[in-house]
Design a protein around this motif. Structure first.
Motif, mmCIF file in Angstrom:
data_model
loop_
_atom_site.group_PDB
_atom_site.id
_atom_site.type_symbol
_atom_site.label_atom_id
_atom_site.label_comp_id
_atom_site.label_asym_id
_atom_site.label_seq_id
_atom_site.Cartn_x
_atom_site.Cartn_y
_atom_site.Cartn_z
ATOM 1 N N VAL A 125 0.756 -1.323 0.387
ATOM 2 C CA VAL A 125 0.141 0.020 -0.035
ATOM 3 C C VAL A 125 1.005 0.880 0.090
ATOM 4 C CG1 VAL A 125 -2.085 1.230 1.077
ATOM 5 C CG2 VAL A 125 -1.778 -1.123 1.545
ATOM 6 N N GLN A 126 0.553 2.442 -0.807
ATOM 7 C CA GLN A 126 1.096 3.244 -1.000
ATOM 8 C C GLN A 126 -0.402 4.365 -0.323
ATOM 9 O OE1 GLN A 126 3.623 4.529 -3.781
ATOM 10 N NE2 GLN A 126 2.307 6.659 -4.145
ATOM 11 N N LEU A 127 0.339 5.308 1.312
ATOM 12 C CA LEU A 127 0.008 5.997 1.591
ATOM 13 C C LEU A 127 -0.381 7.710 0.828
ATOM 14 C CD1 LEU A 127 0.033 4.943 4.951
ATOM 15 C CD2 LEU A 127 -1.488 4.708 3.479
ATOM 16 N N PRO A 128 -1.049 9.059 0.715
ATOM 17 C CA PRO A 128 -0.422 9.389 0.617
ATOM 18 C C PRO A 128 0.521 10.522 0.670
ATOM 19 C CG PRO A 128 -2.880 9.495 1.252
ATOM 20 C CD PRO A 128 -2.517 8.738 1.989
ATOM 21 N N ASP A 129 1.585 10.154 1.491
ATOM 22 C CA ASP A 129 2.531 10.941 1.964
ATOM 23 C C ASP A 129 3.373 10.615 1.455
ATOM 24 O OD1 ASP A 129 2.246 8.962 3.777
ATOM 25 O OD2 ASP A 129 3.010 10.051 5.680
ATOM 26 N N SER A 130 3.639 8.693 0.809
ATOM 27 C CA SER A 130 4.403 8.632 -0.209
ATOM 28 C C SER A 130 4.829 7.045 1.069
ATOM 29 C CB SER A 130 5.692 8.784 -0.595
ATOM 30 O OG SER A 130 4.935 9.654 -1.756
ATOM 31 N N THR A 131 4.426 7.272 2.102
ATOM 32 C CA THR A 131 5.032 5.958 3.214
ATOM 33 C C THR A 131 3.735 4.249 2.459
ATOM 34 O OG1 THR A 131 4.046 7.610 4.669
ATOM 35 C CG2 THR A 131 3.816 5.080 5.475
ATOM 36 N N GLN A 132 4.786 3.754 2.602
ATOM 37 C CA GLN A 132 5.073 2.605 2.361
ATOM 38 C C GLN A 132 4.718 1.551 3.122
ATOM 39 O OE1 GLN A 132 5.060 1.569 -1.347
ATOM 40 N NE2 GLN A 132 5.332 3.851 -1.559
ATOM 41 N N VAL A 133 3.048 1.154 2.897
ATOM 42 C CA VAL A 133 2.785 0.071 3.926
ATOM 43 C C VAL A 133 3.018 -1.569 3.597
ATOM 44 C CG1 VAL A 133 1.327 -0.705 5.433
ATOM 45 C CG2 VAL A 133 1.485 1.459 5.189
ATOM 46 N N TRP A 134 3.408 -2.734 3.551
ATOM 47 C CA TRP A 134 3.739 -4.184 2.839
ATOM 48 C C TRP A 134 2.440 -4.991 4.176
ATOM 49 C CZ3 TRP A 134 7.700 -1.305 2.779
ATOM 50 C CH2 TRP A 134 8.551 -1.164 0.943
ATOM 51 N N LEU A 135 1.246 -5.312 3.511
ATOM 52 C CA LEU A 135 0.165 -5.625 4.612
ATOM 53 C C LEU A 135 0.050 -7.203 4.622
ATOM 54 C CD1 LEU A 135 -2.207 -4.767 6.813
ATOM 55 C CD2 LEU A 135 -3.645 -4.732 4.281
ATOM 56 N N ASN A 136 0.378 -8.371 5.384
ATOM 57 C CA ASN A 136 0.232 -9.656 5.787
ATOM 58 C C ASN A 136 -0.955 -9.591 5.671
ATOM 59 O OD1 ASN A 136 1.749 -11.692 5.306
ATOM 60 N ND2 ASN A 136 2.068 -11.807 7.735
ATOM 61 N N ALA A 137 -1.255 -11.238 5.385
ATOM 62 C CA ALA A 137 -2.277 -11.627 4.629
ATOM 63 C C ALA A 137 -3.178 -11.457 6.807
ATOM 64 C CB ALA A 137 -2.199 -13.392 4.857
ATOM 65 N N ASN A 138 -4.551 -11.894 6.005
ATOM 66 C CA ASN A 138 -5.595 -11.746 7.274
ATOM 67 C C ASN A 138 -5.242 -11.186 7.731
ATOM 68 O OD1 ASN A 138 -6.487 -14.424 6.533
ATOM 69 N ND2 ASN A 138 -4.950 -14.809 7.402
ATOM 70 N N SER A 139 -4.998 -9.109 7.059
ATOM 71 C CA SER A 139 -5.063 -7.920 7.945
ATOM 72 C C SER A 139 -6.249 -6.985 7.806
ATOM 73 C CB SER A 139 -3.408 -7.799 8.148
ATOM 74 O OG SER A 139 -2.203 -8.567 7.755
ATOM 75 N N ASN A 140 -6.301 -6.142 8.240
ATOM 76 C CA ASN A 140 -7.038 -4.639 7.904
ATOM 77 C C ASN A 140 -6.277 -3.963 8.556
ATOM 78 O OD1 ASN A 140 -9.067 -3.156 8.845
ATOM 79 N ND2 ASN A 140 -10.770 -4.610 8.539
#
Length: 324
Positions: A125-140
């Motif tokens: 996921v790329q948030l609006p401020d360019s922060t990068q997030v890798w989301l693992n399985a079964n997550s919210n």
């Protein structure tokens, strides 16, 4: 030595790609003429020098304009299949149909924006401020209202790895069921599955401030440190952790280090979409130290676990796997 062989050796020697053995042969060949360049055969006249140079250059393969990978036929087919079938990990940009970013919508109408993953699924996921997030399985992951106004605030249930864009004015805040993680710009892993007794924060770069629900500081973590917060009694421990372990699930590996049975269950459910269960107290209380590689099939992974435990397993009608 044949002229063709000599030409190839001289070319490799000149380009600096000759092997140690090839360099030795060329050096010995030159030394055999006693350091007199006029004694080198084929180089005694200007005409011979020009002719040799021409032959050497003719032997060099003509450089072709590189073909971009996406223009090649095989890659075009593979790319098409990937788009049709979907990949296990893909880039997910938080946008509404009108093209507004999550932050813009949060500022204007206080809408929450939710990104979720299921079993055997990861998202970047790329948030609006360019922060990068890798989301693992079964997550919210929830982007909370007002993101980017006074603070960049989100909420997590599950597991994610964050590479936070630095902003000294608007701190990055993650809420996770009883604790809050606050940073200015760093990278860290946060695990907060409801099925697990502990919430864990591990730092890869920079510093991370962790507070509890009462806004009391628990710890300020640095690189290679991990905080484990127990939901039941609200206590915590800080210890050292291998930074590389934060990459394990993003690379498809399940790394268990003195892990509980619940952690083993969550790992299997994330990877294979299958629940493990047991009524055996030895299995339930065992501390697991093992690594399951991304190439392991379900049968191979469960067999490894059972070999470690000296136990057996069977598949139940409801799809779960019982270890006994």
């Amino acid at each position: 030595m044949k002229l063709a062989t000599l030409q190839k050796l001289l070319k490799r020697y000149h380009d600096g790609i000759a092997t140690k053995a090839e360099r030795y042969v060329v050096d010995q060949w030159y030394e055999s003429f006693g350091g007199d360049p006029e004694a080198v055969p084929g180089l005694q006249t200007e005409a011979e020098k020009t002719a040799l140079k021409s032959r050497l250059w003719q032997a060099v393969p003509k450089q072709r304009k590189p073909i971009r990978w996406y223009k090649q036929h095989a890659f075009r087919i593979a790319a098409s299949l990937t788009l049709l079938l979907g990949a296990a990990v893909w880039l997910y940009l938080v946008r509404d149909p009108a093209g507004q970013s999550a932050a813009q919508l949060a500022k204007t109408n206080n809408r929450w924006h939710v990104i979720t993953t299921g079993s055997r699924q990861l998202k970047q996921v790329q948030l609006p401020d360019s922060t990068q997030v890798w989301l693992n399985a079964n997550s919210n992951l929830k982007v909370l209202p007002g993101y980017g106004v006074d603070a960049r605030r989100i909420s997590l249930s599950g597991e994610a790895f964050f590479e936070v864009t630095r902003d000294t004015v608007r701190p990055f805040v993650v809420e996770a069921d009883g604790i809050t993680v606050k940073v200015l710009g760093t990278s860290f892993n946060l695990r907060s599955y409801e099925s697990l007794q502990e919430i864990k924060v591990a730092v890869s770069t920079g510093r991370v401030l962790v507070t509890n629900a009462a806004a009391q500081q628990l710890s300020e973590l640095t690189v290679g440190q991990e905080l484990a917060y127990r939901r039941a009694d609200k206590t915590f421990l800080v210890g050292n952790v291998a930074v590389a372990d934060s990459r394990s699930w993003r690379e498809g590996r399940i790394v268990l280090d003195r892990a509980s049975f619940d952690e083993l269950v969550q790992g299997f459910y994330n990877r294979y979409g299958v629940r493990l269960t047991t009524a055996d107290q030895d299995v339930a209380s065992y501390r697991y130290n093992l690594t399951l590689q991304p190439t392991y099939r379900l049968e191979e992974a469960i067999a490894l676990v059972c070999t470690t435990l000296h136990k057996n397993y069977r598949k139940e009608e409801n799809g779960t796997i019982r270890i006994y």
